[in-house]
Scaffold this motif. Structure first.
Motif, mmCIF file in Angstrom:
data_model
loop_
_atom_site.group_PDB
_atom_site.id
_atom_site.type_symbol
_atom_site.label_atom_id
_atom_site.label_comp_id
_atom_site.label_asym_id
_atom_site.label_seq_id
_atom_site.Cartn_x
_atom_site.Cartn_y
_atom_site.Cartn_z
ATOM 1 N N GLN A 96 33.497 75.148 56.560
ATOM 2 C CA GLN A 96 33.970 73.669 56.000
ATOM 3 C C GLN A 96 35.379 73.779 57.301
ATOM 4 O OE1 GLN A 96 33.445 71.461 54.894
ATOM 5 N NE2 GLN A 96 31.161 71.812 53.543
ATOM 6 N N PRO A 142 35.608 63.752 47.836
ATOM 7 C CA PRO A 142 35.441 63.809 48.821
ATOM 8 C C PRO A 142 35.868 63.817 50.463
ATOM 9 C CG PRO A 142 33.236 63.598 47.931
ATOM 10 C CD PRO A 142 34.692 63.076 47.117
ATOM 11 N N TYR A 146 36.225 69.103 52.581
ATOM 12 C CA TYR A 146 36.185 69.534 50.868
ATOM 13 C C TYR A 146 34.790 68.503 50.182
ATOM 14 C CZ TYR A 146 36.977 71.363 46.219
ATOM 15 O OH TYR A 146 37.278 71.999 45.256
ATOM 16 N N HIS A 148 33.553 67.717 47.428
ATOM 17 C CA HIS A 148 33.376 67.802 46.336
ATOM 18 C C HIS A 148 34.350 67.444 45.322
ATOM 19 C CE1 HIS A 148 31.504 71.278 47.743
ATOM 20 N NE2 HIS A 148 32.692 71.736 47.968
ATOM 21 N N ILE A 150 36.240 67.014 41.863
ATOM 22 C CA ILE A 150 37.369 67.129 40.444
ATOM 23 C C ILE A 150 38.055 66.559 39.885
ATOM 24 C CG2 ILE A 150 38.774 69.291 40.475
ATOM 25 C CD1 ILE A 150 35.832 70.043 41.247
ATOM 26 N N ASN A 171 34.023 69.516 37.485
ATOM 27 C CA ASN A 171 32.820 68.852 38.606
ATOM 28 C C ASN A 171 31.999 67.945 38.172
ATOM 29 O OD1 ASN A 171 32.464 68.861 41.434
ATOM 30 N ND2 ASN A 171 30.356 70.874 41.064
ATOM 31 N N SER A 175 27.959 68.934 43.458
ATOM 32 C CA SER A 175 27.339 70.100 43.796
ATOM 33 C C SER A 175 28.218 71.379 43.837
ATOM 34 C CB SER A 175 27.477 69.923 46.093
ATOM 35 O OG SER A 175 28.752 69.153 46.225
ATOM 36 N N ALA A 177 30.910 73.558 43.301
ATOM 37 C CA ALA A 177 32.507 73.315 44.051
ATOM 38 C C ALA A 177 33.386 74.755 44.482
ATOM 39 C CB ALA A 177 33.571 72.358 44.074
ATOM 40 N N CYS A 179 36.918 75.956 43.405
ATOM 41 C CA CYS A 179 38.042 75.340 42.922
ATOM 42 C C CYS A 179 38.819 76.108 42.116
ATOM 43 C CB CYS A 179 37.620 74.091 41.275
ATOM 44 S SG CYS A 179 38.898 73.358 40.754
ATOM 45 N N ARG A 319 33.819 79.607 41.612
ATOM 46 C CA ARG A 319 32.542 78.418 41.582
ATOM 47 C C ARG A 319 32.108 77.794 39.764
ATOM 48 N NH1 ARG A 319 28.075 79.534 44.915
ATOM 49 N NH2 ARG A 319 26.831 78.330 43.733
#
Length: 337
Positions: A96, A142, A146, A148, A150, A171, A175, A177, A179, A319
């Motif tokens: 990433q 997204p 990143y 994802h 949150i 989350n 997927s 993430a 964090c 995770r």
């Protein structure tokens, strides 16, 4: 100030210039907290000392500073705290890049994505025991580097024990993430340099970094404090001319489960404890800030070490499964002279 015969805490909406804020006040007015909706940044934490209000928080002074956020004062740092090396990481085998197309010295990613988020007030309440506000945002969605989503909620509670901050990270995507949470508070015990204040950090290990404050690879990052006496604050001692921008780990908890980092002004006897339930502590003597260098110290409770997205030893801790929620609690206890 709240009348002395009041029995309830107060929680009110207010403004600092054009910035919406929240004010939490104790029943007798001896403690008052102000929090900006922009970035969920704490602005002040005033306590009565010998009948005079003293602000322990060296926060943003006006609406312009809230918007420009110099020094990231009291920043809420999610989905990561501190820095990510070269703004790149690998998660679940996928490389990433948080700054695609950026090269050279311009590559830098630090302190997460919500410092400029406008948080909503999702709860504001007060009773005889406490005043609290919950600020929420769905700003983490997204983006490059990143992919994802949150949802973040941060609750500030003022009660007889002091200030408690609880962050809840959920989350909201499909997927797994990476964090974790961090907080970037600055404290000022007196109108003087930090040199004359005492610091105690209950850590056994120092995290060694490079010039960019990125931890060294592997086991080289971790140094027993017995081998780094200049940075050892396991016992209370004056900061003196120490220059700190260091993370500490292997933190020892007290009997109640709280890990406490202590700061004290020997000249007045005023002290505070920054507490957390796990993670690392980053101490920064503010030598490089543009405003009032060495007039405050940042004591930053963090759920994981900086650059955790690139650290195998942090892989499980960061995770967050789809639909799952994780919380982190920290706060400030005040000890009057």
């Amino acid at each position: 100030m709240t009348p002395s015969n009041a029995t309830r805490y107060a929680a009110e909406r207010a403004r600092l210039g054009e910035q919406p804020i929240v004010v939490l006040t104790s029943p007798d007015g001896s403690r008052r907290l102000r929090v900006a909706c922009h970035g969920a940044a704490l602005l002040s934490f005033e306590v009565a000392v010998d009948g005079t209000m003293h602000d322990l928080a060296d926060g943003y002074r006006d609406a312009a500073e809230v918007a420009s956020r110099p020094g990231s004062r009291f920043a809420v740092m999610v989905p990561f705290a501190g820095r990510i090396a070269d703004a790149r990481y690998v998660f679940d085998g996928q490389p990433q890049d948080l700054q695609p197309g950026v090269t050279g010295a311009g590559r830098a990613s630090r302190h997460g994505f919500v410092r400029d988020a406008e948080f909503d007030i999702t709860a504001l309440e007060a009773d005889e025991q406490a005043a609290r506000v919950t600020l929420g945002t769905g700003a983490i969605r997204p983006q490059p580097g990143y992919p994802h989503a949150i949802d973040l909620a941060v609750t500030f509670t003022l009660d007889a024990g002091g200030l408690t901050l609880e962050a809840r990270m959920r989350n909201a995507g499909g997927s797994v993430a990476p964090c974790f949470f961090g907080w970037h508070p600055y404290f000022r015990l007196a109108d003087s340099m930090v040199d004359g204040w005492q610091l105690q950090i209950p850590a056994q290990t120092l995290i060694r970094t490079d010039a960019e404050l990125i931890a060294l690879p592997g086991a080289a990052a971790f140094v027993a404090l017995d081998d780094a006496p200049a940075l050892d604050f396991r016992e209370p001692r004056l900061l003196g001319d120490s220059i700190l921008d260091q993370e500490y780990t292997d933190l020892d908890a007290d009997a109640d489960g709280r890990i406490r980092t202590h700061l004290r002004d020997p000249s007045s006897g005023l002290s505070l404890a920054v507490w957390q339930e796990r993670g690392v502590m980053h101490a920064f003597t503010a030598d490089t800030v543009s405003r009032d260098a060495r007039r405050a110290i940042a004591l930053e409770p963090m759920e994981c070490m900086a650059d955790a997205f690139n650290r195998p030893e942090c892989a499980e801790a960061i995770r967050l499964l789809p639909g799952a929620e994780r919380s982190f609690r920290c706060g400030v206890e005040v000890r009057l002279p």
